[in-house]
Write an enzyme that holds these catalytic residues in place. Structure first.
Site, PDB file in Angstrom:
ATOM      1  N   ASP A 242      -1.456 -10.567 -18.021  1.00 30.02           N
ATOM      2  CA  ASP A 242      -2.602 -11.045 -18.844  1.00 30.02           C
ATOM      3  C   ASP A 242      -2.531 -10.135 -20.214  1.00 30.02           C
ATOM      4  O   ASP A 242      -1.829  -9.246 -20.183  1.00 30.02           O
ATOM      5  CB  ASP A 242      -3.939 -11.120 -17.881  1.00 30.02           C
TER       6      ASP A 242
ATOM      7  N   ASP B  40      -7.742 -15.202 -10.867  1.00 32.50           N
ATOM      8  CA  ASP B  40      -6.273 -14.841 -10.966  1.00 32.50           C
ATOM      9  C   ASP B  40      -5.867 -14.507  -9.353  1.00 32.50           C
ATOM     10  O   ASP B  40      -4.482 -14.667  -9.174  1.00 32.50           O
ATOM     11  CB  ASP B  40      -6.230 -13.505 -11.612  1.00 32.50           C
TER      12      ASP B  40
ATOM     13  N   GLU C 168      32.987   3.703  15.009  1.00 33.43           N
ATOM     14  CA  GLU C 168      32.557   3.993  16.222  1.00 33.43           C
ATOM     15  C   GLU C 168      33.203   2.933  17.002  1.00 33.43           C
ATOM     16  O   GLU C 168      33.838   3.023  18.317  1.00 33.43           O
ATOM     17  CB  GLU C 168      31.311   4.389  16.544  1.00 33.43           C
TER      18      GLU C 168
END
Length: 875
Positions: free
Chosen positions: A342, A623, A687
């Protein structure tokens, strides 16, 4: 006074809030609430606060310590660790169990500390945001924090006000309220004082105003009937707060990774266990080996590293006035590609300043003062401390009208003095359809009609000729397109008659145009550089506002968003564009003006459909839908509670610069998380291949579960945590496909894991038959521990060579590597730890070999990065 003291002892029962006050008259409502037109006393208000509580809607109660700890333990990675720990416990591997649960404990403690702190920040946020109300207490009107309102308070409402609580209307002068947020009704509702039937629906209760709605026109007085969660708005807000929010991208990515990793681990260990049994190995021995493989693949340090990275990033943003409402949402900001912002208060300072006083005709000091005097007569601004120096006045009312009062003061026209020499005989409030207000002012023996409002509407009421009217309108339009807001003024001297005390349509025509006032909302000082900086980072800024197209376009040009034509669309344009047409034009549009809340949501969905990751800013209740529809909702600190609760980020200073800072911090968080993932997950390949390869080639295991845990948790964790503080070369660049496990991450994990583990296994297979088994296993353990430590230096950037940046700039990482190397040396050379880990002292030559292997690992990582860069150039 005695009567007041007697009444002050009366406090209504809490059940009074359930009364249908719309069915009662104003007098009956005051009687039920134990109030009066002059208002409550402070003592009464204090007593009622004890009964009814503060006027707040507690949407998200603060989490308890138990709830925070439970949330930490619910992490998929932690669950995987706990399961591994329980298996080692059942096997009687006490040391392994202790180390695994230590990892769980440390991570839970770190997570608890940060989440608990975040809860405290959200509580503190409420103290930054102050909603006020004009309240009458014993005939004295003052501005109070809306949280201090109690049932029975008398409040004054005017156009633009947010209604602070549910209230029964006592007096209304063309009072209209916008209740769309509560009822869904798009039209304003006219408010009256008449009692209504008990069956009247919420949307038709014209004798009530409701907390959280806004006054659209007019003014009036009302008595508060409900506060906090007892209001109609509060009841809905509490229900909304109970809805479960969508998980963040990080949560989804980690959940996917944990689920897939668990499936892969189960399959691999099951295959290894079955193959061993088929080869005739002991069942218990094979189970131990399978557990060792499972333990080796679990990245014990990853949950801790993720928590610390998020916590450090959130704290950095908090120092820049941005509050992340949920810890895991912080990294989402890093993927934003479009900001729909805005204008007022975010790009601009949100405070109008009067920039020009332009009388019509003769332009001198007297004409300007007269113009300001008449404009002031149409304002509804209250001065809380009129006896103080004018510079110290505390004003409250409509923001534009307060700017007018301050501007007039600078020009030498004071509101109290102007009011003292005149009387308002009648007033017509501003109306959205009419777009001007009107007053009849008694000034001495004269009665003067004053019109104030939109210049085009004011000019229509005047006796100006068409040519002159067009000229004035063009002049004011030119100013409007330069970013100014124009307010027109017209006057008419009325004949002395009874009808001259009441405004009607016939009275409005034929006024004399008196001139206009110009206001400007200044740009924020940092907004130009912020927009340019975020554009350089690949993020597009688009203004979406309900304001005038000319004003929005001027702001866009000032901050460098547009420099040509075709970059601005209005709400009217959007109504005539199809979805496909809008989508095709979106690439060039930088300003959407005069848009409705529904159009704002549609724009969010359109940009998301284009593949953009959208952040939306907002402050009003209207909004909130757009913020919720966006990937990231950003609420300004001065906005409504509903907006903030729909948002992921709250910026306390309403500044666009803080939004840019949030995206930059989000990218840094996202980048550091990706570095930690590459750093820690590459070990899983090492590993698995080392242990699995040893089994396939009938070699003893190169190291046991305890050594694996030592590397994953104690050794590797310090550099991984240090990545939380990294400010590497890739911070401004989002992931290639806006995902956490993007192509770069997957490729680097694969290249590092496969190549380094293959090299280490080849060395193990070659050295084991030729040298002492304990010496070789110690060498492999030391190499495994240290070359993974050195990995932290090249991965500070995925896209640049280690020779193009300072790999040692992160002193925390240097310290973490030093700690990891120190711990590894202790495990090799300290007798106590030699017994725990099954190691022997390494001769100097072997120790040099350990560090040479680390250098070779860095070279392979750099080779992988080179391949990435080459592939990117060719694509």
């Amino acid at each position: 006074m005695a009567n007041v003291e007697k009444q002050s002892l009366f406090v209504p029962d809490p059940s009074i809030l359930n009364e249908p006050f719309w069915t009662l008259s104003g007098e009956e409502t005051l009687q039920r609430l134990g109030s009066r037109p002059s208002g409550l006393t402070d003592a009464e208000a204090e007593e009622r606060t004890k009964i009814f509580g503060a006027n707040r809607v507690v949407l998200y109660p603060r989490l308890t310590a138990v709830e925070i700890i439970a949330a930490q333990l619910a992490s998929p990675l932690i669950a995987l660790l706990v399961a591994t720990g329980l298996i080692t416990l059942l096997l009687g591997e006490w040391v392994d169990t202790l180390v695994i649960f230590s990892a769980v404990l440390v991570n839970t403690a770190l997570g608890f500390w940060q989440e608990n702190k975040a809860e405290g920040v959200l509580e503190l946020l409420k103290s930054y945001i102050r909603t006020t109300a004009r309240v009458r207490r014993l005939d004295h009107e003052r501005e109070l924090d809306a949280a201090d309102l109690v049932p029975g308070d008398i409040i004054h409402l005017a156009e633009g006000d947010r209604v602070p609580a549910d209230a029964r209307v006592l007096y209304a002068n063309k009072l209209e309220a916008d209740e769309g947020v509560l009822t869904g009704e798009s039209l304003t509702v006219e408010k009256k004082t008449d009692a209504l039937p008990a069956t009247t629906t919420l949307a038709d209760r014209s004798s009530m105003v409701f907390g959280g709605t806004h006054i659209a026109h007019g003014f009036g007085d009302a008595v508060v009937t409900a506060t906090g969660s007892a209001t109609e708005f509060g009841k809905i807000a509490v229900m909304v707060a109970e809805l479960e929010r969508e998980t963040t991208p990080l949560q989804r990515a980690i959940k996917r990774f944990s689920s897939r990793a668990s499936i892969v681990l189960i399959i691999l260990t099951a295959m290894m266990f079955a193959a061993g049994l088929a080869a005739g190995r002991n069942t218990y021995e094979m189970f131990l080996i399978a557990v060792a493989v499972g333990v080796s693949a679990v990245p014990e340090g990853l949950p801790i590293a993720l928590t610390v990275i998020l916590a450090v990033g959130v704290q950095r943003l908090a120092r820049r006035r941005g509050v992340v409402r949920k810890l895991l949402a912080a990294e989402t900001m890093g993927s934003v590609t479009t900001i729909l912002t805005d204008k007022t208060g975010t790009l601009t300072q949100g405070k109008m300043e009067m920039t020009a006083v332009v009388p019509y005709g003769k332009d001198d000091a007297d004409s300007r003062r007269n113009l300001l005097f008449f404009a002031l007569m149409n304002t509804d601004v209250a001065i809380e401390n009129p006896d103080d120096a004018p510079q110290a006045w505390r004003l409250f009312g409509n923001a534009l009208e307060m700017s007018l009062v301050r501007g007039a003061l600078r020009a030498g026209v004071r509101l109290p003095a102007a009011r003292a020499e005149s009387v308002i005989l009648d007033r017509l409030p501003f109306n959205a359809d009419r777009k001007f207000s009107a007053s009849i002012v008694g000034r001495g023996r004269r009665r003067i009609l004053v019109l104030l409002g939109a210049p085009e509407m004011i000019l229509e009421q005047t006796a100006l000729g068409e040519k002159e009217r067009t000229f004035q309108l063009n002049e004011m339009s030119r100013r409007a397109y330069s970013g100014e807001r124009i307010i027109g003024v017209a006057t008419r001297v009325l004949r002395q008659s009874k009808s001259a005390s009441v405004i009607d349509d016939a009275l409005l025509k034929g006024a004399r145009f008196a001139g206009f006032l110009a206001f400007r909302d200044p740009l924020r000082p940092t907004v130009k550089s912020a927009v340019r900086r975020i554009a350089d980072a690949g993020v597009k800024t688009v203004i979406v506002t309900g304001d005038h197209q000319g004003t929005a376009e001027f702001v866009a040009r000032e901050i460098g968003l547009i420099d040509g034509v075709g970059a601005v669309l209005s709400g009217a344009d959007l109504r005539y564009l199809s979805a496909d047409e809008l989508k095709s034009r979106a690439e060039d549009v930088r300003v959407y003006a005069r848009v409705t809340p529904e159009q704002k949501v549609a724009l969010v969905e359109m940009y998301k459909a284009r593949g953009e990751v959208v952040a939306v800013t907002g402050d009003g209740v209207n909004d909130a839908p757009a913020l919720k529809a966006a990937d990231i909702g950003v609420a300004v600190g001065s906005g409504t509670d509903v907006t903030k609760n729909a948002a992921d980020l709250v910026i306390l200073d309403d500044d666009f610069e803080t939004i840019v800072a949030a995206i930059e911090e989000g990218r840094r968080i996202l980048g550091n998380i990706r570095k930690a993932i590459v750093y820690l997950l590459s070990d899983a390949f090492d590993e698995l291949l080392l242990i699995g390869g040893s089994f396939l080639f009938n070699l003893p295991l190169p190291f046991g579960p305890l050594q694996i845990l030592f590397v994953n948790f104690f050794s590797d964790s310090f550099p991984a945590i240090a990545l939380a503080f990294d400010r590497g070369a890739d911070d401004s660049v989002p992931p290639s496909d806006n995902r956490l496990f993007d192509r770069e991450v997957r490729f680097l994990i694969l290249i590092i894991g496969v190549l380094t583990s293959f090299l280490l296994f080849v060395l193990y297979a070659l050295l084991f038959p030729r040298f002492d088994a304990a010496l070789v296993r110690t060498f492999i353990f030391a190499s495994f521990a240290t070359y993974s430590l050195f990995l932290v230096f090249p991965i500070r950037s995925f896209r640049k060579s280690i020779f193009s940046f300072n790999p040692f700039a992160n002193l925390y990482a240097v310290g973490g590597v030093a700690i990891g190397v120190g711990l590894t040396l202790l495990a090799i050379y300290l007798p106590f730890f030699q017994k725990v880990f099954g190691t022997v002292p390494l001769p100097a030559a072997w120790l040099i070999g350990v560090f040479l292997l680390g250098a070779a690992n860095i070279a392979m990582v750099e080779a992988g990065k080179w391949l990435l860069r080459r592939q990117k150039k060719s694509s």
